[in-house]
Design a protein around this motif. Structure first.
Motif, PDB file in Angstrom:
ATOM      1  N   ARG A 623      -2.986   3.233  -0.135  1.00 21.94           N
ATOM      2  CA  ARG A 623      -3.613   3.898  -1.287  1.00 21.94           C
ATOM      3  C   ARG A 623      -4.624   2.988  -1.979  1.00 21.94           C
ATOM      4  O   ARG A 623      -4.498   1.753  -1.986  1.00 21.94           O
ATOM      5  CB  ARG A 623      -2.577   4.344  -2.313  1.00 21.94           C
ATOM      6  CG  ARG A 623      -1.645   5.439  -1.829  1.00 21.94           C
ATOM      7  CD  ARG A 623      -0.830   5.993  -2.986  1.00 21.94           C
ATOM      8  NE  ARG A 623      -1.634   6.851  -3.847  1.00 21.94           N
ATOM      9  CZ  ARG A 623      -1.248   7.262  -5.050  1.00 21.94           C
ATOM     10  NH1 ARG A 623      -0.086   6.853  -5.545  1.00 21.94           N
ATOM     11  NH2 ARG A 623      -2.010   8.057  -5.764  1.00 21.94           N
ATOM     12  N   ASP A 669      -4.998  11.509  -2.528  1.00 19.50           N
ATOM     13  CA  ASP A 669      -4.172  10.298  -2.469  1.00 19.50           C
ATOM     14  C   ASP A 669      -4.775   9.137  -3.250  1.00 19.50           C
ATOM     15  O   ASP A 669      -4.235   8.038  -3.241  1.00 19.50           O
ATOM     16  CB  ASP A 669      -3.969   9.885  -1.006  1.00 19.50           C
ATOM     17  CG  ASP A 669      -2.761   8.965  -0.839  1.00 19.50           C
ATOM     18  OD1 ASP A 669      -1.733   9.213  -1.505  1.00 19.50           O
ATOM     19  OD2 ASP A 669      -2.841   8.013  -0.056  1.00 19.50           O
ATOM     20  N   LEU A 671      -5.576   7.160  -6.605  1.00 16.45           N
ATOM     21  CA  LEU A 671      -5.056   7.027  -7.966  1.00 16.45           C
ATOM     22  C   LEU A 671      -6.232   6.765  -8.908  1.00 16.45           C
ATOM     23  O   LEU A 671      -6.931   5.758  -8.772  1.00 16.45           O
ATOM     24  CB  LEU A 671      -4.059   5.867  -8.037  1.00 16.45           C
ATOM     25  CG  LEU A 671      -3.421   5.601  -9.409  1.00 16.45           C
ATOM     26  CD1 LEU A 671      -2.536   6.773  -9.831  1.00 16.45           C
ATOM     27  CD2 LEU A 671      -2.604   4.304  -9.377  1.00 16.45           C
ATOM     28  N   ARG A 683       0.312   2.280 -14.980  1.00 18.33           N
ATOM     29  CA  ARG A 683       0.269   3.154 -13.805  1.00 18.33           C
ATOM     30  C   ARG A 683       0.085   2.334 -12.526  1.00 18.33           C
ATOM     31  O   ARG A 683       0.646   2.665 -11.484  1.00 18.33           O
ATOM     32  CB  ARG A 683      -0.849   4.185 -13.957  1.00 18.33           C
ATOM     33  CG  ARG A 683      -0.623   5.150 -15.111  1.00 18.33           C
ATOM     34  CD  ARG A 683      -1.730   6.182 -15.184  1.00 18.33           C
ATOM     35  NE  ARG A 683      -1.679   7.081 -14.042  1.00 18.33           N
ATOM     36  CZ  ARG A 683      -2.732   7.695 -13.539  1.00 18.33           C
ATOM     37  NH1 ARG A 683      -3.943   7.484 -14.047  1.00 18.33           N
ATOM     38  NH2 ARG A 683      -2.605   8.523 -12.515  1.00 18.33           N
ATOM     39  N   HIS A 687       2.783   2.269  -9.343  1.00 20.45           N
ATOM     40  CA  HIS A 687       2.386   2.668  -7.989  1.00 20.45           C
ATOM     41  C   HIS A 687       2.124   1.470  -7.079  1.00 20.45           C
ATOM     42  O   HIS A 687       1.618   1.641  -5.968  1.00 20.45           O
ATOM     43  CB  HIS A 687       1.129   3.534  -8.047  1.00 20.45           C
ATOM     44  CG  HIS A 687       1.328   4.863  -8.705  1.00 20.45           C
ATOM     45  ND1 HIS A 687       1.711   5.988  -8.014  1.00 20.45           N
ATOM     46  CD2 HIS A 687       1.213   5.246 -10.006  1.00 20.45           C
ATOM     47  CE1 HIS A 687       1.800   7.012  -8.849  1.00 20.45           C
ATOM     48  NE2 HIS A 687       1.507   6.588 -10.065  1.00 20.45           N
ATOM     49  N   THR A 690       2.601   1.100  -3.139  1.00 26.64           N
ATOM     50  CA  THR A 690       1.767   1.855  -2.195  1.00 26.64           C
ATOM     51  C   THR A 690       0.287   1.493  -2.296  1.00 26.64           C
ATOM     52  O   THR A 690      -0.512   1.971  -1.493  1.00 26.64           O
ATOM     53  CB  THR A 690       1.909   3.363  -2.455  1.00 26.64           C
ATOM     54  OG1 THR A 690       1.430   3.681  -3.769  1.00 26.64           O
ATOM     55  CG2 THR A 690       3.351   3.809  -2.316  1.00 26.64           C
TER      56      THR A 690
END
Length: 932
Positions: A623, A669, A671, A683, A687, A690
């Motif tokens: 990601r 996908d 962010l 955030r 995350h 990933t």
């Protein structure tokens, strides 16, 4: 709710990152910490909760009975009046008087309906509408004893400690609250808004009763069922109840005030947060004439009406926070024509998606694109669009007919509410229903446009709406196009002819066919030198584009030209090593510190693609996180939420595609973060497992500023979570400082993407950074290991000798002449100050954002904090026109794009630019390009 106010000394200032509807804190003593740190009920809390629920249920039942009883009584009175006095000429007025008494008896929820009816002289007779105007300012206050009790309970300090004086007689009374005049201990005049005793409980009971009655009607009456009234009301209920919380209202008031900061004719009173509680709101006290009496305002009624409509449309189309209750009791007029907006108990919200869809729908209508308009209407306003699919074509034909009637045939009698009513009836006919935000918007425009027509009965609502939206339209309006077809067409006929001919064989999305914001009159340049360009017609212009960045030394710099000529003479080597390639890579590496390694490519877009692939290969994660509004080239990942369209909550954006053909799974996908917002750091941490990397512009070109503290915190979070940080300095690299913005901020990333300047005007890109990360693209000597563990980022033209020689020549010149950067900063500051002063001299809203040779001009009264808001409220018509007015003055300004200066720009050039700007905006002002 109208009252009069005078300037206060120190109202609260809105701070970045605040939210509009801050929840009220928990009442002390209600709960305590549980074993895991959560809250558990204190002893007796459950019993009190049950008692409270029982009381609410009893109150709702009582209110339902009361509603049915008084509705029956007033209906009987009306029937008897008609029977005893048949054919009376004043029947409608008598009905209005009867209804007024009914609404007044029923309480605050119903009084809102009376305030709406008081604005509807276009629907009701003047006498009938007049019966309801007492709802604006003549409602009964609460008893003084109840007021004193509320103030003692509601203020954080005793009344005597907060105020030097307090007038216990209200200056205005509304359905929910009343307003008193007071003086703070520091001598500042304030207005104090106090929730009326018992209103909160009455509203709670009324909304519960109505909800129960709607559920019964929904169950027992099949014809009513299709309207889904319980679902509709359930969405509205929190908004209705929330108008009794003065802390939430103060937050909404500050947000709207921020949206209209520096507006030429709208003012929002500031709040004093330290004295605001759930029951009490303290704000500035401002003098003004009540909205119920515009004839006493000392300003033309036509101008006031036009300004009112402009304000309502600004809230809807630009800010997404609109006043649901804009009746005359919530408006003041100032003698200078300014408008004061009050009472933010009811404020509707449109998301970024809503505003995009609403604007897309509206402009499709005014352009006669009916098929697109029907699709966008459903997307924007329908709560359950799937029910339309079986009969979509039939429904679309019906809606298109409604749109043609309102937007073409009946514009002289325009009524937004009439259009909404027709469209809503059509929806219900197909089993669909309008969304709650559509209903709130309908209510707001019904009340607002009714007030506008009362202020000026002769106003043409549609014509004024078109005048307003034309200013902010991304399309060039017909009058502007016709004007410049004559003027620019006469100035540059060969450029326009060349563009016309090229359309048969060339698509040029950057200039001739610019994506998203098309250029109607692009230039075709025959030659360029220094700071000047010459078009095919022989016109000479001072250029403020610098080729969108590369030409920091100006066009055709002698050292760069010589390096290119020599490289071409040596064979223009590519796909083989050459000395120029080695020299350019060495210069870039030296600019970013010991140990830095470099990979060369062919463009900024390519550099970003290379960096992202290397980050994935290095971390083993897939990601990517990026920041909203940051542009990283035209690749699929880079265009996510980068240009014109944004989605989701501002603090937690949704990824959105900015081009057709983007890979959907890749978009979804990604962010998306918000630059400068601490929530983005949380955030990233959430995350991190990933995330391969976070990519951003450390100094976003649209704002020409960087947030040093945020960049440091971002660096720390990503280092802790083993997420790579990638700076996109394709524009800022070697422009704002030798190396880039990271040297100004003092914060280094893991990888830096470069382009533009490092190619000396030729196509070039590069990634520079940590050796262990860059080495992920170096061969191991084993093809099996390479394919499984290494990132391939090679290109045939990467590091070719001509581009590398040009880039090395520019970087060498910059490194040996460091004074260029301070000179450019001085020139930028001088120009920004002069342009700002010229705009101030004629009183037009203009923002000049400028730093380190990069600047932009926006005709806008606001100073948006977020990139998503920078295009919101910008006067596109004026920005487009400025380009062409300046062109007539011998200055090339790229339409709706960031501008740049080069070392070749002299002070004489900048003085000419300043004079051209002054003349241009004076002509534009005379030609009506600015809101007045």
């Amino acid at each position: 709710m109208a009252y009069r106010i005078s300037p206060a000394l120190s109202p609260a200032v809105e701070t970045p990152g605040g939210t509009a509807d801050t929840p009220a804190p928990e009442t002390p003593g209600r709960a305590g910490p549980g074993p895991a740190g959560g809250l558990v009920p204190r002893p007796g809390a459950r019993r009190r909760t049950r008692v409270s629920r029982l009381r609410l249920a009893i109150g709702a039942g009582s209110e339902a009975g009361r509603l049915l009883w008084w509705t029956s009584c007033f209906t009987l009175r009306w029937v008897l009046d008609r029977a005893l006095h048949p054919g009376r000429p004043d029947a409608r007025r008598r009905l209005a008087a009867l209804l007024r008494g009914y609404l007044l008896r029923m309480g605050p929820l119903y009084m809102k309906a009376g305030q709406i009816l008081g604005t509807q002289s276009g629907i009701l007779s003047s006498a009938a509408a007049g019966e309801f105007r007492s709802f604006f300012s003549e409602l009964p206050p609460m008893p003084e004893a109840a007021l004193r009790k509320t103030m003692d309970r509601g203020l954080p300090v005793p009344v005597a400690a907060a105020f030097e004086s307090f007038d216990w007689q209200p200056v205005a009374v509304g359905s929910v609250a009343q307003v008193h005049r007071a003086v703070l201990n520091c001598g500042t005049d304030v207005a104090v808004k106090v929730v009326k005793s018992g209103v909160r409980q009455r509203l709670e009971a009324s909304t519960r009763a109505l909800k129960a009655l709607l559920v019964v009607a929904h169950a027992l009456c099949p014809p009513v069922r299709r309207y889904d009234l319980p679902g509709h009301f359930a969405e509205l209920q929190p908004l209705l109840a929330g108008q009794c919380d003065m802390r939430q209202e103060a937050a909404r008031q500050k947000e709207v005030a921020r949206n209209f900061r520096d507006h030429p004719f709208l003012r929002i009173p500031g709040t004093f947060d330290e004295l605001c509680t759930g029951d009490v709101l303290v704000m500035e006290y401002v003098d003004g004439v009540p909205g119920t009496d515009p004839s006493q305002a000392g300003h033309s009624r036509s101008s006031l009406a036009r300004r009112l409509q402009d304000v309502f449309y600004s809230m809807v189309f630009f800010h997404g926070r609109f006043h649901v209750d804009p009746h005359p009791g919530n408006i003041l007029f100032r003698p200078d024509g300014r408008i004061v907006l009050l009472d933010f108990g009811l404020v509707g919200t449109l998301s970024a998606d809503d505003r995009w869809n609403l604007s897309a729908f509206y402009y499709a209508c005014i352009r006669g694109q009916w098929e697109a308009a029907t699709e966008r209407f459903v997307r924007t306003f329908v709560a359950n669009p799937d029910v339309l699919l079986p009969r979509h074509e039939e429904y679309a034909e019906g809606l298109a007919a409604i749109l043609r009637r309102h937007f073409q045939a009946e514009t002289s009698r325009w009524s937004t509410m009439a259009f909404f009513d027709d469209a809503t009836r059509l929806l219900y006919g197909y089993g669909a229903r309008a969304s709650t935000r559509f209903s709130l918007l309908s209510l707001s425009l019904l009340t607002g446009e009714g007030f506008v027509t009362q202020t000026d009965p002769d106003i043409n609502l549609y014509r004024n709406a078109r005048r307003f939206t034309d200013l902010f339209s991304p399309y060039m309006s017909d009058d502007v196009r016709e004007r410049f077809e004559r003027e620019i067409g006469g100035l540059s006929p060969r450029s326009l002819a060349a563009r016309h001919d090229a359309a048969g064989y060339l698509v040029a999305p950057t200039h001739l066919d610019r994506y998203g914001l098309p250029s109607a009159f692009p230039l075709v340049v025959a030659k360029a030198s220094g700071a000047r360009i010459h078009d095919l017609d022989g016109n000479e212009y001072i250029d403020l584009s610098c080729g969108y960045g590369p030409h920091i030394l100006g066009y055709g710099h002698h050292g760069t030209v010589r390096a290119i000529q020599e490289a071409v003479a040596r064979g223009a080597v590519n796909a083989l090593g050459n000395p120029a390639e080695l020299r350019l890579a060495e210069l870039i590496a030296q600019a970013f510190g010991t140990g830095t390694k470099v990979i060369l490519g062919n463009s900024g877009t390519e550099a970003v693609q290379m960096a992202l692939r290397m980050a994935r290969a290095y971390t083993g994660r897939q990601r990517v996180a990026k920041f909203e509004g940051h542009y990283h080239g035209f690749s699929d990942q880079s265009l996510v939420s980068s240009l014109f369209r944004y989605s989701g909550d501002a603090r937690c954006p949704n990824p959105v595609a900015n081009s057709a053909g983007m890979q959907r799974t890749l978009v979804e996908d990604t962010l998306v973060l918000q630059y400068g917002d601490p929530a983005s750091l949380d955030r990233i941490a959430a995350h991190a497992k990933t995330l391969a990397c976070v990519i951003l512009e450390p100094m976003p070109v649209t704002t020409a500023a960087f947030d040093r503290s945020f960049l440091r915190q971002l660096r720390d979070v990503c280092a802790r979570e083993n997420v790579l940080v990638i700076y996109d300095e394709v524009i800022t690299g070697f422009r704002v400082h030798y190396g880039g913005a990271q040297h100004l901020a003092g914060v280094s990333p893991d990888l830096t993407c470069l382009g533009k300047i490092i190619g000396g005007g030729l196509p070039c890109g590069a990634v520079a950074g940590r050796p262990d990360v860059i080495d992920i693209a170096r061969t191991t000597g084993d093809p099996y290991v390479d394919i499984e563990t290494r990132a391939f980022v090679g290109g045939t033209m990467s590091g070719n000798s001509v581009t590398a020689a040009a880039g090395a020549a520019v970087l060498t010149h910059l490194s040996t002449h460091p004074g260029i950067y301070s000179d450019l900063q001085h020139k930028t500051e001088w120009l920004a100050q002069n342009l700002t002063a010229h705009a101030a001299d004629i009183g037009i809203p203009c923002k000049v954002t400028a730093a380190h040779s990069i600047f932009s001009i926006t005709f806008d009264h606001a100073t948006p904090r977020l990139i998503r808001d920078r295009l919101t409220g910008s006067n596109f018509k004026a920005n487009l026109a400025l380009s062409y007015y300046m062109r007539k003055q011998g200055v090339y300004v790229p339409e709706l794009h960031t501008m740049m200066l080069s070392d070749a720009h002299t002070m004489e050039d900048l003085q000419q630019v300043s004079r051209a700007f002054a003349r241009s905006i004076e002509e534009m002002n005379d030609d009506g390009f600015f809101t007045t």
